[in-house]
Motif scaffolding. Structure first.
Motif, short mmCIF file in Angstrom:
data_model
loop_
_atom_site.label_atom_id
_atom_site.label_comp_id
_atom_site.label_asym_id
_atom_site.label_seq_id
_atom_site.Cartn_x
_atom_site.Cartn_y
_atom_site.Cartn_z
N HIS B 142 0.81 -1.21 0.00
CA HIS B 142 0.00 0.00 0.00
C HIS B 142 0.85 1.28 0.00
CE1 HIS B 142 -3.61 2.34 0.82
NE2 HIS B 142 -2.96 2.96 1.78
N HIS B 146 1.21 4.55 -2.50
CA HIS B 146 1.16 5.99 -2.18
C HIS B 146 2.35 6.72 -2.81
CE1 HIS B 146 -2.31 6.76 0.25
NE2 HIS B 146 -2.05 5.79 1.11
N SER B 166 -0.26 9.53 6.45
CA SER B 166 -1.69 9.26 6.28
C SER B 166 -2.28 8.90 7.63
CB SER B 166 -1.88 8.11 5.30
OG SER B 166 -1.52 6.89 5.92
N ASP B 331 -6.49 7.18 -0.45
CA ASP B 331 -6.40 5.82 -0.99
C ASP B 331 -7.12 5.69 -2.33
OD1 ASP B 331 -5.01 5.26 1.25
OD2 ASP B 331 -6.57 4.05 2.22
ZN LIG Z 1 -3.32 4.86 2.51
#
Ligand SMILES: [Zn+2]
Lengths: 240, 366
Positions: B142, B146, B166, B331
């Motif tokens: 993930h 980003h 985040s 996201d």
């Molecule tokens: Zn995220």
């Protein structure tokens, strides 16, 4: 016609490829291992073993609950994604009905159950008719076992009641206390869901497949946070 | 039935199809279209990206309104919504991109870190489509996603430093080249976004609190003394729980004395402390590692206070800064497809046993 069928809704993992009159292959494990890791490899193996390319499938059947929330989701998310990507119809089959199919020849009530913690079970009450099982006591439900057993006794009017499912073992004593001789228990192989039953049932309903996107799990209960929120809303202590 | 002549017979039919599709596409030399799927938290997202650089579609089914009523993301609720949304979201992403599954060369999916139940829905869907259509499967971290959101805006220039901030992450990452991630520092307690949410709650601001603090901070003066958590002199790690406690104590003490603190001033002071530490540590890393570029990534990149401060300092130091637009900071699946493209080029495909890994680390990912 070939149908791919999947059940990952509880501890057992079962996958099958069936035709109208034949089960071509079925694989069932009771290793309580991570379904997310193993399920798709099983499907791939079964397709290869039956010499079936995904494009040759005519439909998908999947156990859509009740059961472990995560388990049911892995099955439904996978099955609807396969169906969507191949443009196939999909049928969700009750995880309880799937196990009830194991006892097609049984003359009394057929009661599959899954433990739902805090004395509760997910359960339904079926009868075998014309090589199908049909609900005889309203809908499938989550209920305290102590409340469910007297309801079943009333429904049975003296007929034997067969309990099915891997979790029956942990509740056997309670069941025998309430129902005594009327309660019946199966040999181990009858307690496993078999994806071949799902394939059989799905095959006969493929024309009734709705919009693939709309197939969702039947959890039989709200998420805890949602249930709390609904309760508070009814009391008027929160606003939307 | 495929042509197996060129293949190792030990491979499954699926593996042969994937291998053939990859080889055929490499030989054709045509553009690469990757379908990205992201379900690690409370957004169901799917996207089609061309050559890791160009977003053709980026559909985000947000659940923010649902979770607002609970004051935070409820994992079980999020997982349920993902199952309801997943195929619809993917279909919409293909339609928006004017592509069909047969045009797609790989499916890239987030497999960690994140909420395990939520991750599993995206992973299950990605594997299912991969198997059904013989499309190569790629697992993406993930945070790598980003960071690669930046590549959808501007080409990366190595070595570079990426600051990822985040709701769940605060990380300083050094990259020598594509797909090479080295974590220099991370939070030892709360993520920056988490600290924002907790302080916002103390100030009675609605969830999610980050944007509200940011807005409020612009109206206030940073005149409330609050600590800076620099940790050890050489450390690139972060810690925000002490700062959060200091804010709560300040509010509590003022209340006991019957004084009121201007919420705007407190918000400005809190934001000042957070951004000073984030920005100065980033700049120190830039100098130490000779970075040619700074990337800001993650949902908190939307924070105006942080953007402006980082912009000013990077300008001072003469190092270019890239900040993706808001839609690519929160996201989304486009960033996952962009990161997946790097693995596609190397032929780094996942097997059908790919699992959701809630605590996946960026170095494990390599
Ligand atoms: Zn995220």
């Amino acid at each position: 016609m070939r149908v791919l069928a999947i059940d990952t809704s509880n501890l057992v993992l079962s996958v099958a490829v069936v035709e109208e009159e034949r089960v071509l292959a079925e694989m069932t494990t009771n290793q309580q291992k991570n379904h997310s890791v193993h399920m798709m490899d099983c499907v791939s193996e079964l397709l290869d073993a039956t010499n079936t390319s995904p494009e040759e499938l005519s439909g998908i059947g999947v156990a859509n609950g009740p059961g472990s929330y995560t388990g049911v989701r892995i099955g439904v998310a996978s099955a609807k994604s396969i169906a969507w990507s191949l443009g196939l119809p999909i049928i969700g089959v009750s995880s309880l009905q799937t196990i009830a199919m194991n006892a097609l020849g049984f003359p009394g009530l057929i009661v599959p159950l899954f433990d739902a913690r805090r004395g509760q079970v997910y359960s339904g009450c079926f009868k075998a008719q014309d090589m199908q099982v049909a609900h005889v006591h309203e809908k499938e439900r989550i209920i305290l076992l102590q409340e469910w057993l007297p309801l079943l006794r009333d429904q049975a009017s003296g007929e034997p009641i067969l309990f099915l499912g891997e979790d029956v073992r942990m509740h056997r004593q309670t069941i025998e206390q309430v129902l005594g001789e009327q309660a019946r228990f199966a040999t181990p192989a009858f307690n496993h869901p078999r994806a071949a039953h799902i394939g059989y049932l799905a095959m006969r309903q493929l024309q009734e497949s709705g919009n693939v996107h709309e197939l969702v799990p039947e959890y039989l209960q709200l998420a805890e946070a949602e249930a709390k929120w609904m309760a508070q809303k009814q009391e008027g202590s929160v606003k939307e | 039935m495929g042509d197996f002549a060129m293949n190792n017979t030990n491979l499954s039919r699926y593996e042969q199809r994937v291998k053939q599709a990859f080889q055929a596409h490499k030989e054709s030399g045509g553009p690469t279209y990757i379908l990205g799927i992201e379900t690690s938290c409370d957004e169901t997202s799917a996207s089609v990206v061309r050559d890791g650089r160009e977003v053709l579609s980026n559909v985000i089914a947000s659940q923010a309104d649902i979770h607002k009523r609970f004051g935070g993301v409820v994992p079980e609720v999020a997982s349920r919504r993902h199952v309801e949304n997943i195929t619809l979201t993917i279909e919409e992403a293909l339609r928006d991109a004017d592509k069909k599954l047969e045009d797609i060369h790989a499916i890239a999916v987030t497999y960690g870190p994140g909420l395990v139940g939520a991750l599993l829905v995206g992973v299950a869907a990605a594997k299912a489509i991969s198997l059904a259509r013989g499309i190569p499967l790629i697992g993406v971290h993930h945070i790598a996603g980003h960071i690669y959101a930046n590549r959808l805006v501007e080409e990366m220039d190595f070595p570079l430093i990426a600051l990822v901030v985040s709701g769940g992450h605060t990380e300083l990452v050094w990259m020598k080249g594509h797909g090479q991630f080295e974590i220099l520092g991370e939070t030892r307690d709360d993520a920056a976004g988490e600290a924002y949410d907790k302080v916002a709650r103390a100030l009675n601001l609605p969830y999610p609190g980050g944007p509200h603090i940011d807005r409020l901070a612009l109206e206030g003066e940073p005149n409330v003394p609050l600590p800076r958590s620099w940790l050890e002199p050489n450390s690139y790690d972060f810690s925000f729980s002490g700062l959060k406690s200091a804010v709560l104590n300040t509010l509590h003490n003022a209340a006991q004395r019957g004084e009121t603190i201007q919420p705007a001033n407190l918000a400005a002071s809190f934001q000042d402390s957070v951004t000073e530490v984030l920005v100065e540590k980033t700049l120190r890393a830039v100098r130490e590692f000779g970075a040619k570029q700074v990337l800001l990534a993650g949902g908190v990149a939307a924070n105006r206070g942080l953007r402006e401060r980082l912009q000013a300092r990077c300008q001072q130091e003469g190092v270019p800064l890239v900040i993706p637009p808001l839609s690519l900071c929160t996201d989304n699946a486009a960033m996952i497809a962009a990161a997946g493209f790097i693995r596609y080029e190397k032929g780094e495909f996942a097997g059908l046993n790919l699992n959701g890994v809630p605590g996946l680390s960026l170095s494990e990912h390599e």
